[in-house]
Design a protein around this motif. Structure first.
Motif, PDB file in Angstrom:
ATOM      1  N   HIS A  82       1.297  -1.130   4.020  1.00  0.00           N
ATOM      2  CA  HIS A  82       1.184  -2.228   4.610  1.00  0.00           C
ATOM      3  C   HIS A  82       1.306  -3.165   3.246  1.00  0.00           C
ATOM      4  CE1 HIS A  82      -1.706  -5.518   5.811  1.00  0.00           C
ATOM      5  NE2 HIS A  82      -2.269  -5.846   4.544  1.00  0.00           N
ATOM      6  N   CYS A  96      -5.090   1.025   6.317  1.00  0.00           N
ATOM      7  CA  CYS A  96      -5.576   2.151   6.286  1.00  0.00           C
ATOM      8  C   CYS A  96      -6.969   2.490   5.051  1.00  0.00           C
ATOM      9  CB  CYS A  96      -4.618   2.809   5.683  1.00  0.00           C
ATOM     10  SG  CYS A  96      -4.138   3.144   4.079  1.00  0.00           S
ATOM     11  N   CYS A 100       0.407   3.602   3.825  1.00  0.00           N
ATOM     12  CA  CYS A 100       0.467   3.283   4.328  1.00  0.00           C
ATOM     13  C   CYS A 100       1.680   1.706   5.244  1.00  0.00           C
ATOM     14  CB  CYS A 100      -0.164   2.613   5.595  1.00  0.00           C
ATOM     15  SG  CYS A 100      -1.319   1.055   4.971  1.00  0.00           S
ATOM     16  N   CYS A 151       0.665  -1.244  -0.334  1.00  0.00           N
ATOM     17  CA  CYS A 151       0.041   0.219  -0.138  1.00  0.00           C
ATOM     18  C   CYS A 151       1.152   1.318  -0.433  1.00  0.00           C
ATOM     19  CB  CYS A 151      -0.313   0.050   1.290  1.00  0.00           C
ATOM     20  SG  CYS A 151      -1.405   1.545   1.535  1.00  0.00           S
ATOM     21  N   CYS A 192      -6.498  -1.033   0.643  1.00  0.00           N
ATOM     22  CA  CYS A 192      -5.924  -1.939   1.774  1.00  0.00           C
ATOM     23  C   CYS A 192      -7.203  -1.875   3.024  1.00  0.00           C
ATOM     24  CB  CYS A 192      -4.645  -0.759   2.303  1.00  0.00           C
ATOM     25  SG  CYS A 192      -4.199  -1.060   3.346  1.00  0.00           S
TER      26      CYS A 192
HETATM   27 ZN   LIG Z   1      -3.026   1.175   3.988  1.00  0.00          ZN
END
Ligand SMILES: [Zn+2]
Length: 388
Positions: free
Chosen positions: A304, A321, A302, A299, A318
């Motif tokens: 991730h 977030c 963030c 992502c 995501c």
């Molecule tokens: Zn994210």
């Protein structure tokens, strides 16, 4: 006349290669181009070989030198053993004495005189050597190398990440998607159609031969259209951005995969080649991120990381977030982030996020002679699609 010259050059190459191979095999004798050159003078006077005298002497001498180089590359383990040339392959002739009209913008070759070229000659000093080449569809090209001063472009303060894809030619981290020109896509589908035709025809038939030539023509057009589109894209990128982050796609690995399309693979490596040498010319930085860097699965907001992302999923959300991502734009943004981290790491070690860097910088560039004029590309060649 040129067909005869190409034929003579091919005959000389094959004859010299045959003699040198036999001499070594039977007598352990290492002949070189000079030995053959002595015989060439005799051959020209021999009945049945008078046609050798019609070919410019410089072309035949160059053929022998090319063979010398092929052999020395083989002995230095840089190349395989030289091969015989087949009649079907397109030919090349090299001229060392290219006449005196160069400075007036005219190329004149021995026995051919002044040649009418599609493009004008660049205003460089007369090159020492000019190559005349015929491609698989029968077009003639002249190429030469020359030293040219290139002015470095002013700093723009902008950076960009570029994700190359099958769906679009390229997706930029700014959100712009660049699609291949319509004509290019139309030619691709025409190729598929003609290839199906070829598959139905009987092997060895005249009709099949004709079909093969038709397909070679379509192939040549595809390569031209692709070059055109890629030149436009790479020139545009180099003009607008100081740092360009791209993915270091392992083309060989892709070709083995299910989603391989040889033409697209060629486009990837061609894109990188053009971008690299143009960046070197104009003082830009190209950073290629490691092919194991998960640019699609991270992502970009963030950080991730998804466990997996199927190739047919073009958009995703995501879980951490909640950001909504377009697959390609997200990948381009991640490439840019990784590249900036790499750049920061080269300035100050403390800014590096982790022990090992995900990126490697591209340094090598190869420039083909036909491209010493990348600015001539027309703007209608690409359609820019902006998405919000
Ligand atoms: Zn994210």
């Amino acid at each position: 006349m040129l067909d005869k010259w190409f034929g003579a050059s091919r005959w000389l190459w094959n004859t010299a290669l045959g003699i040198r191979s036999e001499a070594y095999r039977h007598c352990a004798l290492k002949l070189n181009g000079n030995d053959i050159s002595g015989w060439l003078t005799q051959w020209k006077r021999t009945a049945g070989h008078e046609w050798l005298a019609d070919v410019p002497a410089t072309c035949l001498t160059q053929t022998l030198r090319d063979l010398d180089r092929a052999f020395s590359n083989f002995f230095a383990k840089r190349a395989r053993y030289p091969k015989f040339k087949a009649r079907t392959t397109s030919g090349a002739l090299r001229f060392q004495d290219i006449g005196s009209a160069w400075s007036d913008g005219i190329l004149s070759l021995p026995k051919l005189g002044a040649l009418k070229l599609t493009e004008g000659l660049p205003g460089t000093a007369k090159p020492a050597m000019v190559t005349l080449r015929q491609d698989a569809v029968g077009r003639y090209f002249v190429s030469f190398s020359a030293a040219v001063d290139v002015a470095i472009l002013p700093v723009t303060g902008k950076v960009i990440g570029v994700d190359l894809g099958l769906m679009h030619l390229a997706t930029l981290s700014s959100g712009a998607k660049i699609v291949a020109p319509k004509k290019y896509r139309a030619t691709l589908s025409k190729l598929r159609q003609q290839q199906r035709c070829l598959a139905r025809q009987q092997k060895g038939s005249k009709r099949r031969q004709r079909q093969r030539r038709r397909i070679a023509k379509i192939h040549a057009r595809i390569v031209d259209q692709r070059q055109y589109a890629l030149h436009h894209l790479t020139t545009d990128l180099v003009r607008k951005y100081d740092v360009i982050a791209i993915e270091d796609l392992n083309v060989k690995a892709m070709a083995r995969g299910m989603h391989s399309r040889s033409i697209h693979d060629a486009a990837f490596s061609e894109f990188r080649r053009q971008l690299t040498y143009k960046a070197q010319w104009y003082g830009r930085t190209v950073i290629a991120c490691d092919r194991f860097y998960p640019s699609s699965k991270l992502c970009s907001r963030c950080g991730h990381k998804l466990d997996q992302l199927r190739l047919d999923i073009r958009e995703w959300e995501c879980q951490k977030c909640g950001a909504h991502h377009d697959r390609d734009i997200n990948a381009a943004q991640n490439l840019l982030t990784a590249a900036m981290r790499q750049l920061a790491g080269s300035d100050s070690r403390d800014l590096r996020a982790d022990g090992e860097s995900p990126c490697t910088t591209v340094m090598s560039a190869q420039v083909f002679p036909r491209e010493a004029r990348s600015g001539q590309l027309m703007s209608e060649c690409l359609e820019h699609e902006r998405i919000s």
